[in-house]
Design an enzyme around this catalytic site. Structure first.
Site, PDB file in Angstrom:
ATOM      1  N   ASP A 195      -3.391  -0.206  -3.575  1.00  0.00           N
ATOM      2  CA  ASP A 195      -1.955   0.792  -2.871  1.00  0.00           C
ATOM      3  C   ASP A 195      -1.781   2.126  -3.719  1.00  0.00           C
ATOM      4  O   ASP A 195      -1.422   2.995  -3.000  1.00  0.00           O
ATOM      5  CB  ASP A 195      -0.815  -0.181  -2.830  1.00  0.00           C
ATOM      6  CG  ASP A 195      -1.049  -1.357  -1.836  1.00  0.00           C
ATOM      7  OD1 ASP A 195      -1.795  -1.162  -0.737  1.00  0.00           O
ATOM      8  OD2 ASP A 195      -0.167  -2.336  -2.018  1.00  0.00           O
ATOM      9  N   LYS A 255       0.503 -11.436  -1.795  1.00  0.00           N
ATOM     10  CA  LYS A 255      -0.099 -10.512  -2.692  1.00  0.00           C
ATOM     11  C   LYS A 255       0.224 -11.048  -4.400  1.00  0.00           C
ATOM     12  O   LYS A 255      -0.373 -10.689  -5.107  1.00  0.00           O
ATOM     13  CB  LYS A 255       0.511  -9.344  -2.658  1.00  0.00           C
ATOM     14  CG  LYS A 255      -0.100  -8.454  -1.271  1.00  0.00           C
ATOM     15  CD  LYS A 255       0.310  -7.105  -1.290  1.00  0.00           C
ATOM     16  CE  LYS A 255      -0.093  -6.209   0.121  1.00  0.00           C
ATOM     17  NZ  LYS A 255       0.234  -4.848  -0.191  1.00  0.00           N
TER      18      LYS A 255
END
Length: 283
Positions: free
Chosen positions: A107, A71
């Site tokens: 997220d 990420k």
């Protein structure tokens, strides 16, 4: 599923990636909406990540999700990133457009949408939020709660220096002045008056030590959330439910964070519903 020469392609990059439920999730949506496309697992070693992303773009993939350990590396390979990704410091969703790589982090969106869906009466503005943990997930939660208007966000981590580092990195962000570090284990001081309690640690997850927390000071009106979904109802959620608190499990965060990517790649906004929850859990 029958693919044609015009099939739209996306996938998930990770190392390893076999644990990911994203292929099951996205392919369920593709089948539900009759879309000519496929979403595939893409196991990529960390040292090959940048070249793999370039190759996918050259192979006419529309984009990809990114999971551990890539990420942060994904942030560096993008030509452009959203404000959310920049603030969180990581990218979990890639879009390929006109030889450019665009990065987003969904997220925070998935977290807050899960709370709103699971407990429609809950409002972030109603009181302080308590976050247990100081990793990447906790950072996304802080961004989401700052944007939602939480008046104060208390961060507790077993290693205090990690919590301090998280708060410092967000101190220049809009709403960053609302972050406050509290000592792990000082449950009464931490939970008294809380509007939300979120476990963003691995404690309580299958195969991990339990989360040993005293909930006696937590108001009965507070919402309790655990971002893990294995098990779906952790001991924290079970104990909170038994004492009358609203509870929201972590599966919805996974499902909702997938919506922006699917919408961008396949040009259809998918629905998160009980059928999807059951299907993903069965996999």
């Amino acid at each position: 599923m029958i693919l044609t020469g015009r099939s739209r392609l996306a996938g998930v990059l990770g190392w390893p990636v076999g644990h990911s439920r994203s292929p099951r999730l996205h392919n369920h949506w593709l089948e539900r909406y009759g879309i000519d496309g496929a979403y595939v697992p893409l196991p990529v070693r960390p040292e090959s990540f940048a070249s793999a992303v370039t190759a996918l773009a050259n192979l006419s993939f529309l984009g990809a999700n990114v999971t551990v350990p890539h990420k942060e590396a994904a942030l560096r390979v993008c030509d452009e990133v959203t404000s959310s990704a920049r603030r969180i410091g990581a990218v979990n969703t890639l879009f390929f457009h006109d030889e450019r790589i665009l990065g987003d982090n969904t997220d925070a969106y998935g977290f807050i949408q899960n709370l709103f869906e699971g407990c429609p009466k809950w409002k972030a503005t109603s009181g302080p939020a308590v976050i247990l943990g100081a990793g990447g997930a906790a950072r996304a939660l802080c961004v989401a709660l700052m944007d939602a208007g939480a008046p104060e966000i208390l961060i507790a981590n077993r290693t205090r220096t990690r919590a301090e580092k998280l708060a410092d990195s967000l101190s220049q962000d809009s709403g960053g002045e609302r972050l406050r570090i509290v000592e792990w284990g000082h449950w009464s001081d931490m939970l008294s008056g809380a509007n939300l309690l979120v476990n963003a640690t691995s404690l309580g997850m299958s195969g991990q030590p339990p989360l040993d927390i005293d909930l006696s000071a937590l108001p009965g009106t507070a919402l309790v959330n655990d971002i893990v979904y294995a098990p779906l109802e952790t001991d924290l959620l079970l104990r909170a439910r038994e004492r009358g608190n609203w509870v929201v499990d972590g599966l919805g965060m996974l499902l909702h964070q997938a919506v922006p990517g699917f919408t961008g790649w396949f040009e259809r906004t998918p629905e998160v519903d009980e059928e999807l929850r059951h299907f993903v859990l069965e996999g």
